[in-house]
Design an enzyme around this catalytic site. Sequence first.
Site, PDB file in Angstrom:
ATOM      1  N   ASP A 139       0.821  -1.210   0.000  1.00 49.94           N
ATOM      2  CA  ASP A 139       0.000   0.000   0.000  1.00 49.94           C
ATOM      3  C   ASP A 139       0.861   1.269   0.000  1.00 49.94           C
ATOM      4  OD1 ASP A 139      -2.514   1.170  -0.004  1.00 49.94           O
ATOM      5  OD2 ASP A 139      -3.275  -0.170   1.548  1.00 49.94           O
ATOM      6  N   TRP A 153      -2.665   3.244  -6.043  1.00 51.83           N
ATOM      7  CA  TRP A 153      -3.914   3.802  -6.595  1.00 51.83           C
ATOM      8  C   TRP A 153      -3.685   4.777  -7.766  1.00 51.83           C
ATOM      9  CZ3 TRP A 153      -2.456   6.197  -1.744  1.00 51.83           C
ATOM     10  CH2 TRP A 153      -2.568   5.355  -0.645  1.00 51.83           C
ATOM     11  N   GLY A 154      -2.547   4.669  -8.424  1.00 51.50           N
ATOM     12  CA  GLY A 154      -2.283   5.585  -9.549  1.00 51.50           C
ATOM     13  C   GLY A 154      -1.574   6.867  -9.143  1.00 51.50           C
ATOM     14  N   ASP A 195     -10.202   2.893  -4.118  1.00 53.10           N
ATOM     15  CA  ASP A 195     -10.831   1.779  -3.399  1.00 53.10           C
ATOM     16  C   ASP A 195     -12.279   1.566  -3.838  1.00 53.10           C
ATOM     17  OD1 ASP A 195      -8.473   1.706  -2.038  1.00 53.10           O
ATOM     18  OD2 ASP A 195      -9.367   1.793  -0.045  1.00 53.10           O
TER      19      ASP A 195
HETATM   20  C1  GLA Z   1      -5.999   1.101   1.235  1.00 56.99           C
HETATM   21  C2  GLA Z   1      -6.101   0.080   0.101  1.00 56.99           C
HETATM   22  C3  GLA Z   1      -7.221  -0.900   0.409  1.00 56.99           C
HETATM   23  C4  GLA Z   1      -6.949  -1.594   1.745  1.00 56.99           C
HETATM   24  C5  GLA Z   1      -6.798  -0.561   2.843  1.00 56.99           C
HETATM   25  C6  GLA Z   1      -6.323  -1.173   4.138  1.00 56.99           C
HETATM   26  O1  GLA Z   1      -7.122   1.917   1.287  1.00 56.99           O
HETATM   27  O2  GLA Z   1      -6.318   0.713  -1.126  1.00 56.99           O
HETATM   28  O3  GLA Z   1      -7.333  -1.868  -0.621  1.00 56.99           O
HETATM   29  O4  GLA Z   1      -5.803  -2.384   1.645  1.00 56.99           O
HETATM   30  O5  GLA Z   1      -5.837   0.440   2.476  1.00 56.99           O
HETATM   31  O6  GLA Z   1      -6.165  -0.237   5.161  1.00 56.99           O
END
Ligand code: GLA
Length: 392
Positions: free
Chosen positions: A126, A161-162, A183
Amino acid sequence: MIITKPVMGWNSWNTFGENINEKVVMETADFIAESGLKECGYEYVIIDDCWSLRERNAAGEIVPDPEKFPHGMKYVADYVHSKGLKFGMYSCAGTLTCARYPGSYDHEFVDAKKFAEWGIDYLKYDYCYHPETTYGHVVYKRMGLALANCGRDIVFAACSWGAENTKAWIKETGAHTWRSTGDINDSFASIKHLAQDQLKVMEYNGNGCYNDMDMLVVGMRGEGNVALTGCTTEEYKTHFALWALMGSPLIIGCDLRKADEESMEILKNKMLIEINQDEAYRQPFICNNRRECREERKLDEPLYKHYQVDQPVVARFLANGDIAIGLFNFEDRKCSPFTNLDAFGLGECTGKSLELTNVWTGEVTRVKNGLIRQELEPHSCVVYRAKVVDAE
Ligand code: GLA
């Protein structure tokens, strides 16, 4: 090559969030092994955030929470492996994970070694709480190297996430997949939003590093950590078809032990899984009839801007010469998305047409007058596996 196809499996986050423990993981592994999901290709059982204690130990290592994982991680990994499945873990490129557990920043090589000792096969990585003093491409490169030198084959699943134009540098880092969207939550609005976002980066997908559109919400039915309104069966079908056709990893996020029959049928759709896992793994493309373009395309403009993104038609060329074609209606009213044979290079001069097999019903039809068009209920879709045949 550690993987040559998008990962298929299950991840704890969508349903369990912080309430994760070894019982859930082991029972889910049992379920995957016994329900036929394993035969469909689902292989990785992945723990997301919140598995560790809040502090590292005196040796600087991350410690699994003994209340959640009383036997430690190796025990869980061994159990998952004994079912013929693979085991995945989560960490973060920042000082803390998104839920504020210890992240791997400045501990990358120590953590990768520990993950290898435990028998981990996949690491979701992450991007919360990353220091301002460094860059995404640097911290992902560091973990990429740590994993590549840890002595075990571990899939590196980047999850930034880009951010910072991830698509431009992610392949350099050794990542096998990259989160190309934000997400997900369990609502059709979220599915539509992520799919439309994905249309903008589809050309970055392909062998080497797969675009990851986030975990599936199929079967959640409004219950669990990222639950919202929940979706209808038709909406879950559209969701699964989009993720499969666009070539995303297929990582289930519902509580499988409680999943209903209709959701299980969606998750097991053989033809969509074959399309997703196609060995050529070519990038998908949007192919609505070009006459829908509102204005001329400037050369440096992305193609998606000129297409109908509320009724997209998405296709992929497959290894055996077939074409996967999906027509989607994201609107709240009946619509008839369409494309034509020209979109695939099959102009009249070729003497060729397409025979279409509907992946949901198995029904076989032929393209007439060069047009592929289907009236669709709100939020629904039709996906075909199309075979090139002589025109009649
Ligand atoms: C981020 C990720 C999610 C998940 C949460 C966990 O938001 O994008 O997919 O792993 O963290 O805290």
